[in-house]
Design a protein around this motif. Structure first.
Motif, PDB file in Angstrom:
ATOM      1  N   VAL A 235       0.874  -1.177   0.000  1.00  0.00           N
ATOM      2  CA  VAL A 235       0.000   0.000   0.000  1.00  0.00           C
ATOM      3  C   VAL A 235       0.909   1.224   0.000  1.00  0.00           C
ATOM      4  N   PHE A 236       0.644   2.145  -0.926  1.00  0.00           N
ATOM      5  CA  PHE A 236       1.381   3.407  -0.989  1.00  0.00           C
ATOM      6  C   PHE A 236       0.462   4.525  -0.501  1.00  0.00           C
ATOM      7  N   ASN A 271      -5.978  11.506   2.116  1.00  0.00           N
ATOM      8  CA  ASN A 271      -6.889  10.419   1.724  1.00  0.00           C
ATOM      9  C   ASN A 271      -6.850   9.269   2.737  1.00  0.00           C
ATOM     10  N   THR A 272      -6.963   9.642   3.996  1.00  0.00           N
ATOM     11  CA  THR A 272      -6.769   8.672   5.077  1.00  0.00           C
ATOM     12  C   THR A 272      -7.784   7.531   5.033  1.00  0.00           C
ATOM     13  N   GLU A 273      -9.045   7.844   4.816  1.00  0.00           N
ATOM     14  CA  GLU A 273     -10.071   6.794   4.843  1.00  0.00           C
ATOM     15  C   GLU A 273      -9.835   5.754   3.751  1.00  0.00           C
ATOM     16  N   LEU A 276      -6.844   3.578   4.862  1.00  0.00           N
ATOM     17  CA  LEU A 276      -7.204   2.626   5.915  1.00  0.00           C
ATOM     18  C   LEU A 276      -8.018   1.462   5.353  1.00  0.00           C
ATOM     19  N   ALA A 277      -8.906   1.773   4.435  1.00  0.00           N
ATOM     20  CA  ALA A 277      -9.724   0.725   3.825  1.00  0.00           C
ATOM     21  C   ALA A 277      -8.857  -0.243   3.014  1.00  0.00           C
ATOM     22  N   GLU A 278      -7.886   0.292   2.305  1.00  0.00           N
ATOM     23  CA  GLU A 278      -6.992  -0.561   1.511  1.00  0.00           C
ATOM     24  C   GLU A 278      -6.150  -1.449   2.423  1.00  0.00           C
ATOM     25  N   LEU A 279      -5.640  -0.895   3.511  1.00  0.00           N
ATOM     26  CA  LEU A 279      -4.862  -1.695   4.460  1.00  0.00           C
ATOM     27  C   LEU A 279      -5.727  -2.793   5.071  1.00  0.00           C
ATOM     28  N   PHE A 290      -6.758  -5.786  10.488  1.00  0.00           N
ATOM     29  CA  PHE A 290      -6.143  -4.474  10.642  1.00  0.00           C
ATOM     30  C   PHE A 290      -6.885  -3.626  11.662  1.00  0.00           C
ATOM     31  N   ARG A 291      -6.122  -2.937  12.498  1.00  0.00           N
ATOM     32  CA  ARG A 291      -6.687  -2.013  13.485  1.00  0.00           C
ATOM     33  C   ARG A 291      -5.915  -0.699  13.419  1.00  0.00           C
TER      34      ARG A 291
END
Length: 448
Positions: A235-236, A271-273, A276-279, A290-291
Motif C-alpha cells: 500500500v502506498f 486520503n486517510t479513509e 485505511l480501507a486498503e490496508l 487491521f486495526r
C-alpha cells in the motif's frame, strides 16, 4: 517455525555532535552549535538495547560509520595527508567538515528498507540501502551501510542486498523511516506500507511549501519492485504536506505501526479513509485483522507530537498479545502528550503499557527511539544465519559499554571537529569494534 521482529539499534558514533545539518528537522536545527556528549549518547542507546533484551526481545546492534569522512572531503577537492585535508576544510569550508563528521548513521531507521522472506518473490529477506540524497551529510552513508549490512546478513541463501537507488531527487529514499509492515504473524505474508512525501513525475500529488519532502513515490515503488513484492502486498500512501511543513520530515515522526496495528495522528496522511480501507482489505486477505488508533488533533497538536516525538516510538508485540510502547522522556515532559498516553493505556486497547527512556542526546539532534532502530523480521532459520556477533547479550553489552568509555569523548563542539586527532581516535575505536562485532573489514580505512 517461529518468527521474530528483531530491532537492530544504531550504535552512536564517536563524533556525535549538534551540527544542525537537517533542514526540516526542528530539534536538529534548534540545538545547532550546542556542545554534545558522545559518550553519554552512546551509553543511553546501549541502555535501551539492554533493557529491551532483558524484556525478552531479540535485540541487535548496527555499527556506526567512520567519521570524519576524509574520502568525501577529498572528492570535493581537498588534498594532502588526512590531517591536511581536515585542516584545509576547517579553514576554507567549515560546513563541509561538519557534514563529514556527522554521526547521523546512528538513526538506522534510515539505513535501509527491509522486506521479510514471507513477502518476497524469492523467499529471501531483502535489504535496499537508502540513498538519503536529500541531505549531503547523509548521502555519503550508503556505501558503508551496505558493507555493514552484508557483514551482518551474509548468507546469500537467506539474504539479498540491493544497491541504493540512483542518487537523484526523483528517487529520494529515506529507508524504513517511511516504511512499515503489517501482518498477523511475523512469519506470515504481510502488507508493506510505503509512505511518500511527493511524486517526482505526477503533478496530481501536492508537495509541501516550506520543507522538502524527502521520500518520493517513485523511490518507494522501485524498492517494492526490487524486493519482489506483489501488488496485493503493498500500500502506498501520501504524507500530508501540511505536516511536513510543521517539521514532520519522516512518516515515523507522525505514525508508527506493528503487527496488525497502526498508531497515527489525525493529520498524518492525505486520503486517510481510502488508505485505511486498503490496508484493512489487503491485510484481511492475508489472514490479518487491521486495526488503527487515531490520535485526534484536539488532544495532541502536531506541534506537541513533533516536540515530544510521541510517534517516533517503538511499538512492540509482547508474548501475551498486548503491545508495549517505548517513548522518549520528552513525552512525559509534555503535559498534553502524557495525559493522552495515560488515557491510551487505561482504555483496555491493544497498547497495554508505556515505557519511558532517556535518549536526550539523540533527541536533541532530532532522533527518537524509532529513529535508532532498524526492524528485521526473521524466522528461526534466518536468525540463526545472522552474524552472531551483532546480537545483543549481557556480555556484549558489558563489552560495548567498556569500549565506549575507553574511546569516546564526553564533550564535542564544532571546534573539536577540527582536531585531526579525532579521526585517529575514531579509526582506533572502529577497528576494535569490528573485532567485537565480528564484522571483518567494512570501513574504508580497513579496506584501502
Amino acid at each position: 517455525m517461529k518468527s521474530y521482529e528483531v530491532n537492530f539499534d544504531g550504535l552512536v558514533g564517536p563524533t556525535h555532535n549538534y551540527g544542525g545539518l537537517s533542514y526540516g528537522n526542528v530539534a536538529s536545527q534548534s540545538n545547532s552549535q550546542q556542545s554534545s556528549n558522545p559518550r553519554e549518547a552512546a551509553l543511553q542507546g546501549l541502555a535501551k538495547m539492554k533493557a529491551l533484551m532483558e524484556m525478552g526481545f531479540t535485540q541487535g546492534v548496527l555499527a556506526p560509520q567512520e567519521r570524519p569522512d576524509v574520502a568525501a572531503l577529498r572528492s570535493l577537492g581537498f588534498s594532502g595527508s588526512d590531517a591536511q585535508v581536515i585542516q584545509q576544510a576547517a579553514k576554507d569550508a567549515m560546513p563541509l567538515l561538519v557534514a563529514s563528521c556527522s554521526a547521523s548513521s546512528m538513526w538506522v531507521a534510515n539505513a535501509a528498507t527491509v522486506s521479510p522472506s514471507a513477502d518476497t518473490a524469492d523467499g529471501r529477506v531483502h535489504f535496499t540501502a537508502a540513498n538519503l540524497n536529500c541531505k549531503y551529510h547523509r548521502s555519503i552513508e550508503h556505501p558503508t551501510t551496505t558493507r555493514v549490512l552484508k557483514a551482518m546478513f551474509a548468507d546469500q541463501q537467506h539474504f539479498a542486498h540491493h544497491a541504493a537507488l540512483p542518487a537523484v531527487a526523483q528517487f529520494g529514499d529515506e529507508g524504513a523511516a517511511n516504511h512499515t509492515r503489517f501482518c498477523h504473524d511475523y512469519g506470515q505474508a504481510g502488507v508493506e506500507f510505503f509512505v511518500f512525501g511527493r511524486s517526482a513525475f505526477d503533478t496530481r500529488y501536492p508537495a509541501p511549501q516550506k520543507y522538502p519532502a524527502r521520500q518520493t513515490l517513485e523511490a518507494s515503488q522501485a524498492v517494492a519492485r526490487l524486493h519482489g513484492l506483489s501488488e496485493d502486498g503493498v500500500v502506498f500512501a501520501q504524507q500530508n504536506p501540511a505536516v511536513i511543513d510543521q517539521g514532520v520530515f519522516h512518516n515515523d515522526v507522525i505514525a508508527v505501526g506493528n503487527g496488525e496495528l497502526l498508531f497515527y495522528h489525525e493529520d498524518a496522511f492525505l486520503n486517510t479513509e481510502h488508505m485505511l480501507a486498503e490496508l484493512h482489505d489487503k491485510l484481511g486477505r492475508r489472514g490479518g485483522r487491521f486495526r488503527a488508533i487515531c490520535v485526534p488533533r484536539a488532544e495532541v497538536a502536531v506541534e506537541d507530537a513533533v516536540r515530544s516525538y510521541l510517534f517516533n516510538s517503538q511499538l512492540l508485540s509482547r508474548a501475551d498479545g498486548s503491545m508495549l510502547l517505548i517513548v522518549p522522556e520528552e513525552c512525559r515532559g509534555n503535559e498534553r502528550v502524557w495525559q493522552y498516553l495515560q488515557r491510551l493505556i487505561a482504555d483496555d486497547g491493544p497498547v497495554a503499557e508505556v515505557k519511558v527512556f532517556d535518549l536526550k542526546q539523540s533527541m536533541q539532534n532530532g532522533g527518537g527511539p524509532a529513529c535508532l532502530r532498524l526492524r528485521v523480521a526473521l524466522n528461526e532459520t534466518e536468525l540463526a544465519a545472522v552474524n552472531p556477533g551483532v546480537i545483543m547479550t549481557a556480555p556484549l553489552y558489558d563489552t560495548l559499554t567498556q569500549w565506549v568509555e575507553k574511546h569516546y569523548r564526553d564533550r564535542m563542539s564544532e571546534t573539536d571537529l577540527t582536531d585531526p586527532g579525532l579521526l585517529l581516535e575514531c579509526r582506533a575505536a572502529l577497528d576494535e569494534l569490528t573485532k567485537i562485532l565480528k564484522l571483518g573489514s567494512v570501513y574504508p580505512f580497513q579496506i584501502n
